[in-house]
Scaffold this active site. Sequence first.
Site, short mmCIF file in Angstrom:
data_model
loop_
_atom_site.label_atom_id
_atom_site.label_comp_id
_atom_site.label_asym_id
_atom_site.label_seq_id
_atom_site.Cartn_x
_atom_site.Cartn_y
_atom_site.Cartn_z
N TYR A 262 5.89 -6.64 5.46
CA TYR A 262 5.28 -5.36 5.04
C TYR A 262 4.32 -4.87 6.12
CZ TYR A 262 2.77 -1.73 2.64
OH TYR A 262 2.21 -0.51 2.34
N LYS B 290 4.65 -1.50 8.62
CA LYS B 290 3.67 -0.42 8.70
C LYS B 290 3.12 -0.28 10.12
CE LYS B 290 4.18 1.27 4.68
NZ LYS B 290 4.61 2.66 4.50
C1 8X3 Z 1 -1.05 -0.55 0.88
C2 8X3 Z 1 -2.35 -1.17 1.18
O1 8X3 Z 1 -3.62 -3.28 1.80
O2 8X3 Z 1 -2.15 -3.44 -0.12
O3 8X3 Z 1 -0.31 -0.29 2.00
O4 8X3 Z 1 -1.26 -3.38 2.10
S1 8X3 Z 1 -2.32 -2.90 1.25
#
Ligand code: 8X3
Length: 252
Positions: free
Chosen positions: A152, A156
């Site tokens: 994840y 990003k």
């Molecule tokens: C969402 C914020 O910090 O849970 O992208 O990854 S976090």
Amino acid sequence: MISKTFALITGASSGIGKECAIALAKEGKNLILLARRIDKLEEIKLKLEKENSIKVFAYQVDLSKINEIEHFFKAIENKEIDILINNAGLALGKTSFEDYNWNDFNQMIDINIKAFTKVAQLTIPHLKKTKGHIINISSIAGIEAYEGGSVYCGSKAFVKMISKSLRIDLLGTGIRITDIAPGAVNTEFSKVRFKGDENIAKSVYKGYTPLDAKDVAETIIFALSRPKSVNLEYILIMPTNQASATRIFKEG
Ligand code: 8X3
């Protein structure tokens, strides 16, 4: 007079995507909304067309299927698009890298990277004609790795770097690119990440006031409404009680 141009929003059935649709509708913007949950999109379309003098098109697209994305872009090739909110994305799971479920990795890569890239690539010809604006939704996870975040966080960081790269590749076209990086936002994000476990999902936002999707949508409207000669390149937006991806002040 009703505007001719459209804002295209992915992941528009809930959260940040839905709030962007509502905020843009209030500005009189026509909308093209994409999501898998067509029933939710149809509800949003009905409400927004009733309350605003705009046209809304709702399309059911499974972004994990590149051929569905291509098919969708053929269907809208004659529409004038001047805003892309490249918002669809998800986290699935939060476990150590070696134990991670491969399907979860795959789904995140399919949506956060492949679909994100394909949608951006196929929207650019429209935006070249309209000198439009791309809003990419990254995350604080794109600049800070955390335990269990692996793919994840990597996906990003990809969004962040692609945004910068597009700024360079598209220089001179008049297209603006803004990377919006939210911290903790109270949406379906954690419910999806924790596979429907409401208790764990709620605990993520307990003891402090997280961002609301509206806070992010308002920030996006601000970026979009700057003069054409001004590009807000990167905006990191967090709750007041959040200082980093893992440092959150919680009461009690
Ligand atoms: C969402 C914020 O910090 O849970 O992208 O990854 S976090």
